[in-house]
Design a protein around this motif. Structure first.
Motif, PDB file in Angstrom:
ATOM      1  N   LYS A 122      46.266  32.782  31.765  1.00  0.00           N
ATOM      2  CA  LYS A 122      47.045  33.906  32.390  1.00  0.00           C
ATOM      3  C   LYS A 122      46.238  34.434  33.556  1.00  0.00           C
ATOM      4  O   LYS A 122      45.001  34.876  33.321  1.00  0.00           O
ATOM      5  CB  LYS A 122      47.379  34.933  31.479  1.00  0.00           C
ATOM      6  N   GLU A 123      46.937  35.169  34.519  1.00  0.00           N
ATOM      7  CA  GLU A 123      46.042  35.666  35.708  1.00  0.00           C
ATOM      8  C   GLU A 123      46.660  37.288  36.034  1.00  0.00           C
ATOM      9  O   GLU A 123      47.762  37.259  36.012  1.00  0.00           O
ATOM     10  CB  GLU A 123      46.459  34.740  36.733  1.00  0.00           C
ATOM     11  N   ALA A 124      45.726  38.055  36.563  1.00  0.00           N
ATOM     12  CA  ALA A 124      45.838  39.142  37.035  1.00  0.00           C
ATOM     13  C   ALA A 124      45.030  39.424  38.532  1.00  0.00           C
ATOM     14  O   ALA A 124      44.148  38.869  38.444  1.00  0.00           O
ATOM     15  CB  ALA A 124      45.675  40.160  36.214  1.00  0.00           C
ATOM     16  N   LYS A 125      45.742  39.550  39.476  1.00  0.00           N
ATOM     17  CA  LYS A 125      45.289  39.750  40.828  1.00  0.00           C
ATOM     18  C   LYS A 125      44.507  40.885  41.156  1.00  0.00           C
ATOM     19  O   LYS A 125      44.015  41.140  42.483  1.00  0.00           O
ATOM     20  CB  LYS A 125      46.221  39.226  41.871  1.00  0.00           C
ATOM     21  N   ASP A 126      44.365  42.173  40.400  1.00  0.00           N
ATOM     22  CA  ASP A 126      43.741  43.152  40.651  1.00  0.00           C
ATOM     23  C   ASP A 126      43.430  43.869  39.144  1.00  0.00           C
ATOM     24  O   ASP A 126      44.125  43.386  38.179  1.00  0.00           O
ATOM     25  CB  ASP A 126      44.504  44.309  41.632  1.00  0.00           C
TER      26      ASP A 126
ATOM     27  N   ASP B 280      41.058  38.556  38.726  1.00  0.00           N
ATOM     28  CA  ASP B 280      40.245  38.470  40.038  1.00  0.00           C
ATOM     29  C   ASP B 280      41.195  38.308  41.269  1.00  0.00           C
ATOM     30  O   ASP B 280      42.296  37.914  41.169  1.00  0.00           O
ATOM     31  CB  ASP B 280      39.545  37.047  39.958  1.00  0.00           C
ATOM     32  N   ASP B 281      40.879  38.879  42.277  1.00  0.00           N
ATOM     33  CA  ASP B 281      41.697  39.026  43.436  1.00  0.00           C
ATOM     34  C   ASP B 281      41.372  38.004  44.466  1.00  0.00           C
ATOM     35  O   ASP B 281      42.177  37.902  45.438  1.00  0.00           O
ATOM     36  CB  ASP B 281      41.329  40.443  44.201  1.00  0.00           C
ATOM     37  N   ASP B 282      40.588  36.916  44.095  1.00  0.00           N
ATOM     38  CA  ASP B 282      40.049  36.093  44.889  1.00  0.00           C
ATOM     39  C   ASP B 282      41.021  34.766  44.669  1.00  0.00           C
ATOM     40  O   ASP B 282      40.847  34.081  43.371  1.00  0.00           O
ATOM     41  CB  ASP B 282      38.855  35.596  45.062  1.00  0.00           C
ATOM     42  N   PRO B 283      42.227  34.237  45.348  1.00  0.00           N
ATOM     43  CA  PRO B 283      43.052  33.115  45.236  1.00  0.00           C
ATOM     44  C   PRO B 283      42.131  31.975  44.843  1.00  0.00           C
ATOM     45  O   PRO B 283      42.555  31.071  43.972  1.00  0.00           O
ATOM     46  CB  PRO B 283      43.997  33.250  46.449  1.00  0.00           C
ATOM     47  N   ILE B 284      41.235  31.796  45.768  1.00  0.00           N
ATOM     48  CA  ILE B 284      40.523  30.318  45.464  1.00  0.00           C
ATOM     49  C   ILE B 284      39.647  30.399  44.102  1.00  0.00           C
ATOM     50  O   ILE B 284      39.800  29.319  43.364  1.00  0.00           O
ATOM     51  CB  ILE B 284      39.221  30.371  46.627  1.00  0.00           C
ATOM     52  N   THR B 285      38.955  31.615  43.770  1.00  0.00           N
ATOM     53  CA  THR B 285      38.602  31.550  42.514  1.00  0.00           C
ATOM     54  C   THR B 285      39.408  31.590  41.039  1.00  0.00           C
ATOM     55  O   THR B 285      39.381  30.668  40.388  1.00  0.00           O
ATOM     56  CB  THR B 285      37.722  32.950  42.137  1.00  0.00           C
ATOM     57  N   LEU B 286      40.717  32.069  41.449  1.00  0.00           N
ATOM     58  CA  LEU B 286      41.678  31.846  40.492  1.00  0.00           C
ATOM     59  C   LEU B 286      42.107  30.506  40.446  1.00  0.00           C
ATOM     60  O   LEU B 286      42.564  29.883  39.173  1.00  0.00           O
ATOM     61  CB  LEU B 286      42.887  32.878  41.049  1.00  0.00           C
ATOM     62  N   GLY B 287      42.468  29.950  41.344  1.00  0.00           N
ATOM     63  CA  GLY B 287      42.732  28.461  41.642  1.00  0.00           C
ATOM     64  C   GLY B 287      41.760  27.609  40.761  1.00  0.00           C
ATOM     65  O   GLY B 287      42.224  26.532  39.826  1.00  0.00           O
TER      66      GLY B 287
END
Length: 287
Positions: free
Chosen positions: A74-78, A53-60
């Motif tokens: 684990k996270e990926a931003k795109d 997900d590219d949205d930092p708020i959603t990731l948080g």
């Protein structure tokens, strides 16, 4: 393979798409068994989730909620980073946004579901796109569930738990899906060997590969058609033969004796089979 859409009436916004594998659903007729265990129950103990997900708020928000539930996150931003991380990290489940830069969620889903290394991993689409046509397109891309934003924490955790349970069932060597996969794998190996040129250095590799394929399928069939003790004793032999097959197929690829495009796919598929063997043995050893 037929696919049946199943809508869970008790939870609006969640749809599951279950492959109709004969023998895998064993009388369930593609029904979803709804479990209300706390936040995914024991599945949360060691499962690794990849959020793309590219949205930092959603990731948080997801990082915090899923971390509290016991998952490794684990996270990926795109999309591009997500595809790369999915293949390297081998997560147990992927949470995927649709609208992202570089590669959108639809393309990510199609890419992962067409890759032998990642296609077994369940994908849950979590997006603000709520139209029915978007959900249908998600099915066509291979997604396993679809949740629309804003999401409810309980709904999210229950959906993750169900997808992980379904994924675990499919990754058992005794399931019809796994048995069919092993048969098709050996059939493809035999076809590749049959297409090789008649040359002395190639014929030696071909003979070794056929011997290993025969030994592999014999050990596998013995493991899955008898009791648990027989499975525990024979499955490691099937795994060893699969490892040796991968080695010899790699030699065949590197020898440039054949330009058959199936060889890289067979290498990847053999790796997936070994992952299924490892998951089955790990589960059986706990009992």
């Amino acid at each position: 393979m037929s696919v049946t859409p199943v809508v869970t009436p008790a939870e609006a916004g969640v749809r599951f798409w279950l492959p109709a594998f004969a023998g895998l659903t064993k009388g369930l007729k593609n029904q979803v068994i709804l479990s209300k265990e706390n936040g995914g129950g024991s599945m949360a103990q060691k499962a690794t989730l990849l959020i793309i997900d590219d949205d930092p708020i959603t990731l948080g928000l997801l990082r915090t909620r899923l971390g509290k539930a016991g998952y490794v996150v684990k996270e990926a931003k795109d999309g591009s980073e997500g595809i790369d991380m999915a293949e390297k990290a081998r997560p147990d489940l992927i949470i995927l946004d649709v609208r992202m830069p570089k590669v959108d969620g639809w393309q990510v889903c199609q890419t992962l579901k067409s890759n032998p290394i990642t296609r077994l991993c369940p994908i849950m689409i979590l997006t603000g796109c709520s139209q029915d046509v978007q959900e249908l397109y998600g099915l066509q891309c291979g997604a396993d569930a679809y949740i629309t934003k804003p999401w409810d924490a309980r709904q999210l955790l229950d959906t993750i738990s169900k997808l992980l349970t379904q994924s675990t069932a499919s990754q058992d060597v005794r399931s019809e899906a796994a048995q069919q996969r092993a048969r098709e794998y050996i059939q493809r190996v035999v076809r590749v060997v049959g297409s090789l040129p008649k040359a002395p250095h190639v014929e030696g590799m071909a003979a070794q590969i056929l011997t290993l394929a025969t030994s592999f399928i014999a050990a596998y069939q013995t493991a899955v058609t008898n009791g648990a003790m027989e499975m525990l004793s024979k499955l490691p032999l099937a795994d060893q033969r699969a490892e040796e097959l991968i080695y010899w197929l790699g030699l065949l690829r590197d020898s440039n004796a054949s330009d058959n495009s199936d060889i890289p796919q067979l290498l990847a598929e053999g790796t997936v089979l070994r992952q299924i063997f490892a998951a089955t043995l790990k589960k059986a050893s706990r009992k």
